[in-house]
Every structure is written in C-alpha cells, then in structure tokens.
Design a protein around this motif. Sequence first.
Motif: not given
Length: 274
Positions: A116-122, A221-225
């Motif tokens: 995650v970078a600045k609130g976005e999954t990358v 978040p660990w389940d879905h990002l």
Amino acid sequence: MSQSVDIAALANLLQEAAVKEILPRFRNLESGDVRMKTEAIDLVTEADEAAERLIKSRIDAIAPGSVFIGEESVAADPGLLEKLADADHAIVVDPIDGTFNFAAGMPLFGVMASVVAKGETVAGIIYDPLGNDWVIAEKGSGAWMCRPNGSQERLSVSASVPLRNMVGGASTGFYGEDDRRIVMGNLAKVRMATSYRCAAHEYRIFAGGHLHFLMYQKLMPWDHLAGTLIAEEAGAFTARFDGSPYLPAHLSGGLLLATDKESWDALRREVFTV
C-alpha cells in the motif's frame, strides 16, 4: 508505484515462510497449537504466528521503512490499523488465509501480502504453499500466475453470463440473521454460490476465469487488498455495495466483484440487496 518494494523478493519471502513455518505444521498441529480468537470459526495456530514473525523479521530488507500490518500483529495491537491510511508505504500480510481449513487439515489455504502506498494498493501477491505458485499483480501491469520454473501466464476473468448462469462465491456469515435469510434466498437466482472459507483461493479462482462473482462483508485489509487488486488487473469490476471504490482504509461497506459493470449491477440489484 511499488518500485521501492522488491516484489519478487516479497514473493520469495512468502514461500520461505510457508516452507519453514507452515507446511511442517500442516496436519501436524498439537492440541495446544490451535486457539480460538473471537469464536469457534475464528482460529489462530502456531503456524500463523511463526510465519508472520518470520516475514516481519525480514521485511525491512525488502521494503525499508515500510509499516508492517500483519493479521496477528493487529490482533495483538489493534492500533496498528490506524497507520495504514497515511503510510507512505505499508506491507499488509495474512500469514495463513484459511486458518480454519488449515487447522482442519484441509488443503485449501494461502499466504497473502499487499503493498500500500499513500492509501492505495499498488501490488498484491497470493501464494499457494501446496501448489508452490504465486498469483501476482502490480497496479497497471496485469495479473499473472507465476510458477517456480519461471513461467508466467496472464490471468483474465471470465466472460460475462446471464445472472441465472452465474457461479460465484458469497461469504454470508457476517450478515445479521434477517439479512442473511434474504440474501441466501436471493442466491437462488444464480446457478451456484459457495464459500471456500479461504479468500486467497477464491480470488485466485475468480481472477483465473472460473467464477463470475465474489461477495464479502467483513473487509479486513489482509483478506482483500491483494485479491481485489489482482481481480481488477484481471479485468474485473470491483466496488463496495454503494458503488464506491474499495480502499485500504475501508473496514466495512461490503465488497462485490464481478466480471464487468453490467454483471455487478445485476448482482447488486437482484441478489445482494440488503
């Protein structure tokens, strides 16, 4: 956007944790190695904790200065989650997704990590310890099945089908009883709906074109990002129930993934109505 994180090294670290800490314990857990967290279907094992410790101990070499958000670390310190939205870089890890299956000796579990970078999954990785392969996506670069021999295959979601022919995954356990009754009745409108109790494999199957939809309510978040990014890079339409994008800071609001926007709209209108 994930240039400061060595994605290949992160993928190999998940494999190392599985080889050293997870697979030796599979079907070899002692009675004291499995503990209940919030309820009988919410478990943690010695394998979860040992794998997360190993990954955490090595993460600074792969992603210097990143905030580490692990499922078991957050269980011990819930305040860690508050760091996710504003972190320049964060690594989010589920050491064993499908712990219930793992503890029962069922061969359906995975190891997941996202960047995650600045609130976005990358970036997202889902590793299958038993198949010894990875599904990996970096934002804007597609979703890929990566095998240990170095071969890669680009993934793509299924073509859309009418609602009555859809086969998908629906995790209905976090609905209240009345809403669950409505949704489970509505699921009669699709051809088949199931839950593998393992988001890691549900996302892999969906991104590989074998399911038409996935639905979740509890958005840890660990389940879905990782899985949501992989699905999007494979061509899926994903959104929370109100139609807004799913972001790392979201813990509620439901999540629905479909092969395209038209299918998503039909599922939301006809099935997931509450």
